[in-house]
Motif scaffolding. Structure first.
Motif: not given
Length: 391
Positions: A334-345
């Motif tokens: 999982i790309d963590l920058a994408w994860f945060e942008a996609r989920t808000g967390r």
């Protein structure tokens, strides 16, 4: 933390079309599939096309990256329906130049005979449900085709389609490591660019579940199942097919783009009975679901334009949970920058800190500031690991 329930805009869209009918119900299967003596092809074609039009109006103009006809058994669908749906999709959306169009097919002689028509309709990738090259195993799995029919259907598909995949099921009752290696080597000798290799699981409310409770089906123990999984990766790698997801192996560049959209937690629209979707509308990720039963679904579409039974925003905690459940199946993680942008967390807000630290320390997860991945040991235990990890 991102202080909003909105998610990063996603312009790309994967489109899933569900054909719910099968010739028979396999005893291990818990998919939304139904057996009918007669299928009203025209009615269901009209309903699929109308629901697609309704969904397209809701989503607006999007870049279409993949189309996947799944089921059920889509190779029971008239090729004219496939062609019409693809024409509609091209009209409603902006098709990518390398649009991937996959259709699942079974290798019975009836369905294999339709492959040329599906190619003419625009399908450019086919996934064939061979499931085994062992005759006794095919009978045990309730399949209606022989191993020879499976091999013949695959050979035909390779002549017709630029991209071909097929499925096998392993960790079957009584299966051991030498027999699986032999079967897998035979499969790899005729494989093209992609294989889906699924470990047999006992799903609730299936005939196999009842047989398993009665002790009439006994699966390989955990150690044997782990050895079978390791052997799967080893044999595929020798043939140039790499494990890019827990159950999927491909030559580099030949991964299923449609399924990658799921695992990377991108937008996908689901059309047809029981189909699920995750689509961004006005900056909010929404979970959609259609009525499961084919005839009531068709009635809903005829009355109101779609068969939707649920269309709800996905809250930030649920987005994070889903992104972790899907993304950790991938070798790339999982790309963590994408994860945060996609989920808000952030990741820290989305996992149990103690379980996460233990999983990293024991070698089940690898974490950097940029990426989270499950190791080989973690992927073997992923279901139980995620049950404890996800906050």
């Amino acid at each position: 933390m991102i202080e909003t329930d909105a998610v990063r805009p996603v312009s790309g869209l994967a489109l899933y079309i569900h054909w719910p009918f099968c010739l028979s119900k396999c005893p291990y299967c818990d998919f939304n599939s139904h057996v009918r003596d007669r299928i009203d092809q025209d009615r269901f074609a009209r309903a699929l096309r109308r629901e697609l039009a309704t969904e397209a109006a809701r989503l607006g103009r999007r870049r279409l990256t993949s189309v996947f006809f799944g089921g059920g058994t889509p190779s029971l669908m008239d090729a004219s329906t496939v062609a019409a749906i693809l024409d509609d999709a091209a009209r409603h959306f902006d098709a990518a130049g390398d649009l991937e169009i996959t259709l699942e097919a079974n290798p019975t002689s009836i369905e294999a005979g339709r492959l040329a028509d599906y190619r003419a309709a625009g399908v450019n990738r086919v996934s064939i449900g061979i499931q085994s090259l062992d005759e006794a195993a095919l009978r045990g799995l309730g399949r209606r085709h022989s191993a020879a029919e499976g091999v013949a259907a695959l050979a035909l598909a390779r002549r017709l389609f630029p991209r071909v995949s097929f499925d096998l099921i392993y960790a079957r009752p009584g299966q051991n490591l030498p027999s699986w290696r032999a079967e897998l080597r035979a499969a790899l000798a005729i494989a093209a660019d992609h294989l889906s290799l699924y470990q047999l699981t006992i799903e609730p409310a299936t005939p196999f579940a009842a047989l398993h409770r009665q002790g009439r089906i006994i699966l390989p123990d955990d150690d044997t199942a782990a050895a079978l999984y390791d052997a799967t990766g080893e044999e595929c790698a020798r043939s140039g097919l790499l494990a890019y997801e827990i159950s999927n192996y491909a030559r580099p560049g030949q991964e299923s783009r449609h399924n990658l959209a799921y695992w990377r937690y991108q937008d996908y629209a689901g059309i047809g009975p029981g189909a699920h979707g995750r689509v961004t509308v006005d900056g909010v990720l929404r979970a959609t679901r259609r009525h499961r039963a084919p005839e009531p679904w068709a009635e809903r579409v005829e009355q109101s334009g779609d068969g939707t039974t649920s269309n709800e925003p996905v809250e930030d905690a649920e987005r994070a949970r889903e992104a972790l459940l899907m993304g950790l199946r991938l070798a790339e993680g999982i790309d963590l920058a994408w994860f945060e942008a996609r989920t808000g967390r952030t990741l820290a807000q989305s996992v149990d800190a103690d379980v996460f630290a233990q999983a990293v320390a024991e070698g089940y997860l690898t974490a950097t500031p940029e990426r989270l991945t499950a190791t080989r040991e973690g992927r073997i235990r992923l279901d139980s690991l995620l049950g404890r990890l996800v906050a």
